[in-house]
Enzyme design. Sequence first.
Site, PDB file in Angstrom:
ATOM      1  N   CYS A 158      21.264 -21.022  86.278  1.00 20.00           N
ATOM      2  CA  CYS A 158      20.327 -19.641  86.625  1.00 20.00           C
ATOM      3  C   CYS A 158      20.073 -18.331  85.834  1.00 20.00           C
ATOM      4  O   CYS A 158      19.586 -17.609  85.979  1.00 20.00           O
ATOM      5  CB  CYS A 158      20.759 -19.061  88.065  1.00 20.00           C
ATOM      6  SG  CYS A 158      20.215 -20.551  88.671  1.00 20.00           S
ATOM      7  N   SER A 159      22.493 -18.326  85.310  1.00 20.06           N
ATOM      8  CA  SER A 159      21.658 -16.601  84.933  1.00 20.06           C
ATOM      9  C   SER A 159      21.881 -17.098  83.158  1.00 20.06           C
ATOM     10  O   SER A 159      22.589 -15.804  81.902  1.00 20.06           O
ATOM     11  CB  SER A 159      22.745 -16.084  84.729  1.00 20.06           C
ATOM     12  OG  SER A 159      22.864 -15.242  86.171  1.00 20.06           O
TER      13      SER A 159
END
Length: 375
Positions: A158-159
């Site tokens: 997600c990052s």
Amino acid sequence: MMSSPIVISGIGLWTPPESISNAELVDSYNAYADKYNTEHAAAINAGELAAKPYSSVEFIEKASGIKSRFAYQKAGILDVERMRPLIAPRGDEQLSDQAEMALNAARPAMAAANKKAGDIDAVIVSCAYTQRSYPAIAIEVQAQLGIDGFGFDMLVACSAATFGLHRAYEMVAAGTARCVLVINPELTSPQVNYTDRDSHFIFGDVATATIVEKADTCSAATRFDVLSTRALTAYSNNIRSNFGYVAHANDTSPFAADMLFHQEGRKVFKEVCPLAAAHITQHLQSHDLTPKDIRRWWLHQANINMNHLIAKKLLGRDASDDEAPIVLDRYANTASAGSLIALSLHHDDLNSGDYGLLCSFGAGYSIGSLLLRRA
Ligand code: CO8
């Protein structure tokens, strides 16, 4: 002498032409559930197997805020005999799917930043999955664009997009690159289990790209100064995707359900929201700022209720759509690209001096933020 600020000078967004509505997805899943339950009726009646329950449009919209998602290849996803995208294999001499997606976002980012290939020294492809281990997708993109210097891929779920921007910021600050192209070709659909009602609706495909350089080389019409970056990771098994090259030696099926995306969604919700709110608060405190000073929040786009809760924790009230725009209703969760889509679509109206906070949160767990100010 004051050193020149490091800036984001171009943003690119590529949206696949095909989308899938909740109604289409639920119709296909429910038809699949009927088929599965008929085929396994004996085992289900004997209590040896659980019947597949129906999915519902109302649940999806209420629990997630997602109304539709884009698909790199819609074909196959809704076919009850297949339940996964049908992506034609490409030979080694052909452009890979992810390089194609990456180029579609990279070109508008370069145009927005007024950059030619010769101005760029490094390419980072940063996303949740790459379709092969090597050669890096970034090096393929670098060759396609005719960029000298170097490229590499990085994966941070997600990052990935924010952590990729962090690395670009540091490279420009260190002087190891004058200008960096960061690209996030999020091809999530091949890792979605479309036969699992808990997660079949969550993800969409997209590509985003950004240009990072110093203000003194920037000739873009619009730029954002990157005031600082902040990152946090905390190990969690609550979001997993186990597909990997060791499967070949494990004698396990590379197509088993646990190889695909799966999660404990409730736990993720409960644990990540406070982590993200505390992370953002600390990031702002390090600049003697408070949430009230932030004109726009470009938050990770996984679940509308998460975004509302985090904004409420920060502001002590609901955030308006103008303050914290939502794009997941149309795009769904696009792994790391969600906050970059929000930035791409919602930045033109900011005034010089306005602060904006870009933040990702999710699998790992991982949280990555950048404090930006419109120049
Ligand atoms: N239709 C109808 N009912 C359903 C459905 C459905 N589709 N799905 C679940 N239900 C039922 C459940 O079975 C449950 O029933 P019961 O109460 O009888 O047990 C009931 O609805 C409630 O279920 P949940 O408690 O699971 O529902 P929630 O309100 O928690 O909502 C969410 C589920 C939407 C998943 C929510 O928990 C959530 O969004 N959590 C956070 C998720 C998150 O942020 N995850 C991060 C994802 S990872 C990431 O962003 C990037 C990863 C890398 C990319 C991966 C690409 C593939």
